[in-house]
Design a protein around this motif. Structure first.
Motif, PDB file in Angstrom:
ATOM      1  N   ILE A  45      74.346 -13.202  58.649  1.00 30.87           N
ATOM      2  CA  ILE A  45      74.793 -13.788  57.379  1.00 30.87           C
ATOM      3  C   ILE A  45      73.829 -13.352  56.264  1.00 30.87           C
ATOM      4  O   ILE A  45      72.620 -13.531  56.425  1.00 30.87           O
ATOM      5  CB  ILE A  45      74.759 -15.342  57.457  1.00 30.87           C
ATOM      6  N   PRO A  46      74.329 -12.829  55.155  1.00 28.69           N
ATOM      7  CA  PRO A  46      73.414 -12.492  54.059  1.00 28.69           C
ATOM      8  C   PRO A  46      72.800 -13.760  53.464  1.00 28.69           C
ATOM      9  O   PRO A  46      73.471 -14.793  53.385  1.00 28.69           O
ATOM     10  CB  PRO A  46      74.307 -11.782  53.028  1.00 28.69           C
TER      11      PRO A  46
ATOM     12  N   MET B 162      69.942  -4.949  72.050  1.00 28.43           N
ATOM     13  CA  MET B 162      70.743  -5.773  71.129  1.00 28.43           C
ATOM     14  C   MET B 162      70.589  -5.237  69.702  1.00 28.43           C
ATOM     15  O   MET B 162      69.484  -5.011  69.225  1.00 28.43           O
ATOM     16  CB  MET B 162      70.244  -7.213  71.188  1.00 28.43           C
ATOM     17  N   ASN B 163      71.673  -5.034  69.014  1.00 34.26           N
ATOM     18  CA  ASN B 163      71.565  -4.611  67.618  1.00 34.26           C
ATOM     19  C   ASN B 163      72.022  -5.760  66.702  1.00 34.26           C
ATOM     20  O   ASN B 163      72.469  -6.801  67.166  1.00 34.26           O
ATOM     21  CB  ASN B 163      72.371  -3.329  67.368  1.00 34.26           C
ATOM     22  N   SER B 164      71.887  -5.498  65.412  1.00 37.26           N
ATOM     23  CA  SER B 164      72.079  -6.595  64.459  1.00 37.26           C
ATOM     24  C   SER B 164      73.501  -7.157  64.466  1.00 37.26           C
ATOM     25  O   SER B 164      73.735  -8.269  64.009  1.00 37.26           O
ATOM     26  CB  SER B 164      71.706  -6.144  63.053  1.00 37.26           C
ATOM     27  N   SER B 165      74.455  -6.406  65.013  1.00 29.97           N
ATOM     28  CA  SER B 165      75.829  -6.916  65.003  1.00 29.97           C
ATOM     29  C   SER B 165      76.010  -8.047  66.022  1.00 29.97           C
ATOM     30  O   SER B 165      77.036  -8.705  66.039  1.00 29.97           O
ATOM     31  CB  SER B 165      76.816  -5.784  65.301  1.00 29.97           C
ATOM     32  N   GLN B 166      74.980  -8.276  66.876  1.00 30.10           N
ATOM     33  CA  GLN B 166      75.142  -9.302  67.899  1.00 30.10           C
ATOM     34  C   GLN B 166      74.558 -10.671  67.529  1.00 30.10           C
ATOM     35  O   GLN B 166      74.522 -11.566  68.348  1.00 30.10           O
ATOM     36  CB  GLN B 166      74.552  -8.810  69.217  1.00 30.10           C
ATOM     37  N   LEU B 167      74.036 -10.826  66.333  1.00 31.54           N
ATOM     38  CA  LEU B 167      73.721 -12.160  65.822  1.00 31.54           C
ATOM     39  C   LEU B 167      74.546 -12.330  64.543  1.00 31.54           C
ATOM     40  O   LEU B 167      75.058 -11.343  64.014  1.00 31.54           O
ATOM     41  CB  LEU B 167      72.218 -12.310  65.557  1.00 31.54           C
ATOM     42  N   PRO B 168      74.704 -13.554  64.043  1.00 34.02           N
ATOM     43  CA  PRO B 168      75.667 -13.756  62.954  1.00 34.02           C
ATOM     44  C   PRO B 168      75.536 -12.786  61.773  1.00 34.02           C
ATOM     45  O   PRO B 168      76.532 -12.381  61.198  1.00 34.02           O
ATOM     46  CB  PRO B 168      75.423 -15.211  62.538  1.00 34.02           C
TER      47      PRO B 168
ATOM     48  N   TRP C 256      79.580 -20.139  61.140  1.00 28.95           N
ATOM     49  CA  TRP C 256      80.019 -18.749  61.253  1.00 28.95           C
ATOM     50  C   TRP C 256      80.208 -18.453  62.739  1.00 28.95           C
ATOM     51  O   TRP C 256      79.230 -18.374  63.489  1.00 28.95           O
ATOM     52  CB  TRP C 256      78.982 -17.820  60.642  1.00 28.95           C
ATOM     53  N   LYS C 257      81.463 -18.321  63.143  1.00 30.68           N
ATOM     54  CA  LYS C 257      81.768 -18.304  64.579  1.00 30.68           C
ATOM     55  C   LYS C 257      81.578 -16.936  65.250  1.00 30.68           C
ATOM     56  O   LYS C 257      81.651 -16.842  66.471  1.00 30.68           O
ATOM     57  CB  LYS C 257      83.216 -18.766  64.814  1.00 30.68           C
ATOM     58  N   LEU C 258      81.348 -15.884  64.448  1.00 28.30           N
ATOM     59  CA  LEU C 258      81.196 -14.549  65.026  1.00 28.30           C
ATOM     60  C   LEU C 258      79.850 -14.458  65.760  1.00 28.30           C
ATOM     61  O   LEU C 258      78.850 -14.933  65.251  1.00 28.30           O
ATOM     62  CB  LEU C 258      81.258 -13.515  63.885  1.00 28.30           C
TER      63      LEU C 258
END
Lengths: 203, 203
Positions: free
Chosen positions: B9-10, B1-7, B60-62
């Protein structure tokens, strides 16, 4: 508020003797906590009161219990959790503590009720104009606590101490949708009176 | 899993000295519990770890953290609550209990881990193939517990005792999205070693 304003899902109620004789059904459907309530829907069990309410809200969309807005929803969950995790144990402790610990435990329970009094913000319900998650969580304060107080003479909630919360409790137990699901008050009062008499004798 | 798979959010991280010096900001934004964490979003505070995660998921729905299906969602919440309300206090107690109560408290903590071992159902994460609410709740088992075990020599989680849970903990702390938010292991180990040495001396 009438019954059309909560989901009004038909259900079958199965009683459990959780103190002396947990049924094989309960142990099968809630093996982790072995507690009630458990909702069985389409053969699948959901345990834990607040999770059951959220499940009902997400499954039957008519007359929502939780607000749609994420922040309002977080607030409803915050107060429901506070009631479940802080107020309930504190009120239980105050009612069960021996004489020498009673003053301190009554004070702690009062602190919880004071926080709830403020949290109402002068609204009819914690959910605003209609019954929400926190109101459902706090039903034991509106119904159960008034009976326990009458049984053991320990006053936590009164119109003098917490006027907003007292008014809220009156509104809640007098809603037909709530009222028609409550057990008979006089039966419960007799049970608690007997229990407190036995506990006092044992001390 | 890379960081694009959790929201992803900054956010700005503000440290709190919760033991010795709670800030006016903390007392303002979480006056009921006076605890961390608190998320401040658009000037509005959300307290309580699991409620913050649900709020993030709904705002944040992503890359959703919770499943969409109401039953799967109830299960994620069930395990997250079990981890937060049962496992965390049991593991804390086992690590802090005096010598004469240690065996019993270690047993209770092991019971919790055994329940989690079964709950994984051989999956990579509690959330299935990706990190979910229960995995986030259980992060303290994957990261914090392994350091505490090294500091005080009390072994609760090992590959021999709980192979699935051990593998899960390894997967979780090695995800880049988790790993890059964790504090440095060696610093934490030094803090815990000093704390346990002081506690042992005081007994």
């Amino acid at each position: 508020m009438n019954s059309s304003q909560l989901p009004g899902i038909p259900y079958e109620y199965v009683e459990e003797d959780v103190y002396n004789n947990k049924s094989p059904l309960l142990l099968k459907y809630n093996p982790v906590h072995k507690k009630i309530p458990v909702l069985l829907h389409d053969g699948k069990p959901i345990a834990e009161s607040l999770l059951i309410v959220e499940y009902i809200d997400e499954t039957w969309k008519l007359n929502p219990i939780l607000p749609h807005d994420p922040y309002e929803k977080a607030m409803a969950r915050f107060w429901a959790n506070f009631i479940d995790n802080k107020c309930w144990p504190a009120i239980l402790k105050a009612n069960r503590s021996p004489q020498n610990e009673r003053e301190k435990s009554m004070e702690e329970a009062c602190e919880c009720l004071k926080t709830l009094e403020t949290a109402l913000h002068g609204n009819k319900f914690f959910g605003g104009d209609t019954i929400g998650l926190a109101d459902i969580a706090a039903n034991f304060i509106a119904f159960w606590l008034s009976i326990v107080q009458e049984a053991n003479g320990l006053e936590l909630l009164s119109a003098e101490k917490f006027p907003h919360l007292f008014k809220w409790s009156d509104e809640l137990v007098n809603c037909s949708v709530v009222n028609e699901t409550l057990p008979p008050r006089d039966k419960l009062l007799a049970v608690f009176k007997a229990r407190f008499a036995a506990a006092t004798e044992a001390q």
